[in-house]
Design an enzyme around this catalytic site. Structure first.
Site, mmCIF file in Angstrom:
data_model
loop_
_atom_site.group_PDB
_atom_site.id
_atom_site.type_symbol
_atom_site.label_atom_id
_atom_site.label_comp_id
_atom_site.label_asym_id
_atom_site.label_seq_id
_atom_site.Cartn_x
_atom_site.Cartn_y
_atom_site.Cartn_z
ATOM 1 C CE LYS A 22 -3.157 0.761 3.810
ATOM 2 N NZ LYS A 22 -3.114 2.533 3.894
ATOM 3 C CB SER A 23 3.862 2.246 1.809
ATOM 4 O OG SER A 23 3.411 2.226 2.709
ATOM 5 N NE ARG A 122 -7.670 7.925 10.469
ATOM 6 C CZ ARG A 122 -7.256 7.700 9.154
ATOM 7 N NH1 ARG A 122 -6.181 7.596 8.611
ATOM 8 N NH2 ARG A 122 -8.209 7.030 8.492
ATOM 9 C CB SER A 167 6.114 9.642 11.439
ATOM 10 O OG SER A 167 4.530 9.350 10.746
ATOM 11 C CG ASP A 323 0.467 0.316 9.626
ATOM 12 O OD1 ASP A 323 0.309 1.246 10.234
ATOM 13 O OD2 ASP A 323 0.284 0.487 8.537
ATOM 14 C CE LYS A 350 -0.110 3.518 12.995
ATOM 15 N NZ LYS A 350 0.184 3.961 11.514
ATOM 16 N NE ARG A 354 -5.187 0.768 13.557
ATOM 17 C CZ ARG A 354 -4.444 0.529 12.654
ATOM 18 N NH1 ARG A 354 -2.708 0.496 12.081
ATOM 19 N NH2 ARG A 354 -4.666 0.670 11.178
#
Length: 434
Positions: A22-23, A122, A167, A323, A350, A354
């Site tokens: 995905k990234s 977020r 990040s 993740d 997130k 989570r």
């Protein structure tokens, strides 16, 4: 609300190929759009988040087509984007929002980005601060440091930014703005986060470098760029998606699974180190140190059932597996002994908090778990029982607890199971195929 029922399984066998990372899929569209010429992308992930990225760049005048399974981006150059007619809809995608903020900060037109309710809750202050320091005119429309974000033209200058968090999204936003700055831009983070941006920008022709320091911190530097150039990108399989099948192969007795063409970039492959520390039987086949078309290492991963034991997970390893922590928590609940997950406060920001959602759902299944400010403590060895799982529209929670349902006694029901479409639309079909 869609629900999915999961029942216990035994002896998973087979060979699977998982969707593209995905990234890397996000970045291939973005960088292709601001490059000169054509970028051809194979194994692109057609998840909802990545489709949001495509829609945003189409709104800015970029032609993106499909040809025999490949995505073709007809780039218009670093300054070739055009003003969108309306608000750019980023859907549920934090990656789209944060990375595109860096690109939009260097444009000659104004833009507004907004997403769904989850996305718009977020935190975006972490990118607003460094981009503003570079001279970007970026503001939270509602003044709460969240999207919608309004970006108006501003003259960018290079800075050195000392990021308080490791990040990749913060780092990438600053580096992408650095393409449009008047001098060198650099970002130092306390630990090395995923480096897909650095690897791919280099392949597109950017003057970018990175250095790992003795204290574990890392610095990436980029020079202003006159032009990027279109490339051929083969997206490796997403290790975050592979993680669910790695876990199922390890946890279900009699299982043996071969997962093809998985990206094994060390800045993303922390789960493999955790599996090794927990006593997993994993073999790497057909390893390639670098795929020159994406700059990413890959391997086929052979996973066999293993009796796992607890471990301590923290420090510089966290950015490489943030993740995957929900499914790691499931593994820990089934392992012998105690697993401690720490230094993972990033879990709170997130798609859901989570720490809370993992704790809530593992407790519903009978696990012994204690949440902490920056992680959780899990006492393994308790037999899980089927339960009704509240995914809270978080794709990684839904998939992690689908794997837990394969091991638990009785029926497990995943609420809002359609949220897996964000990153892995074929997840349940793949799960049923093995």
């Amino acid at each position: 609300m869609s629900v999915k029922s999961i029942y216990p399984r035994t002896g998973l066998k087979g060979e699977i190929t998982i969707p593209g990372d995905k990234s890397i899929s996000h970045r291939s569209i973005m960088f292709g759009a601001i490059a000169r010429g054509t970028t051809k992308i194979t194994n692109f992930l057609k998840g909802a988040d990545c489709l949001s990225t495509i829609a945003c760049f189409r709104s800015m005048g970029i032609r993106i087509t499909e040809d025999t399974g490949s995505i073709i981006v007809h780039g218009q150059g670093l300054r070739g984007l055009s003003a969108p007619r309306g608000t750019l809809d980023v859907g549920n995608s934090g990656t789209t929002t944060r990375l595109m903020s860096g690109i939009l900060s260097g444009q000659s037109f104004s833009s507004v980005m907004s997403g769904d309710e989850s996305l718009n809750s977020r935190p975006m202050g972490r990118i607003i601060k460094p981009l503003t320091a570079m001279g970007a005119q970026i503001a939270s429309v509602h003044g709460n440091n969240c999207a919608p974000l309004k970006i108006t033209p501003g003259k960018l200058h290079g800075i050195h930014y000392q990021s308080p968090v490791a990040s990749a999204q913060v780092k990438s936003a600053v580096l992408l703005a650095g393409l449009y700055a008047d001098g060198e831009t650099s970002v130092t983070e306390p630990a090395l986060s995923r480096n897909h941006t650095e690897l791919m920008l280099r392949s597109f022709g950017a003057d970018i470098s990175s250095k790992l320091h003795e204290d574990g911190s890392a610095t990436a530097r980029i020079q202003p760029c006159r032009e990027l150039y279109g490339q051929m990108i083969q997206v490796p399989g997403d290790i975050s998606s592979a993680a669910y099948f790695i876990a199922s192969g390890l946890l279900i007795p009699g299982s043996e699974l071969l997962i093809r063409n998985v990206g094994t970039n060390p800045t993303r492959a922390g789960i493999l180190k955790v599996c090794e520390a927990m006593g997993a039987d994993i073999t790497y086949l057909n390893s390639k140190n670098t795929d020159s078309r994406a700059g990413e290492p890959t391997a086929d991963i052979l996973v066999r059932y293993s009796r796992l034991h607890g471990t301590v997970i923290g420090g510089s390893l966290i950015p490489a597996l943030i993740d995957e922590i929900p499914v790691i928590a499931v593994m820990a609940a089934c392992a012998n002994g105690t697993t401690v997950i720490k230094d993972a406060a990033e879990l709170k920001v997130k798609e859901t908090n989570r720490i809370d959602t993992v704790t809530e759902n593992l407790r519903a299944m009978g696990a012994d778990i204690t949440p902490t400010d920056d992680g959780m403590i899990i006492e393994g060895g308790t037999d899980l029982r089927g339960a009704r799982i509240k995914s809270r529209l978080d794709h990684r929670i839904a998939m992690a607890f689908a794997i837990a349902g394969l091991i638990a006694g009785g029926e497990t029901v995943i609420e809002d199971s359609q949220c897996v479409d964000v990153s892995y639309p074929e997840f349940f079909a793949t799960l049923n195929s093995i």
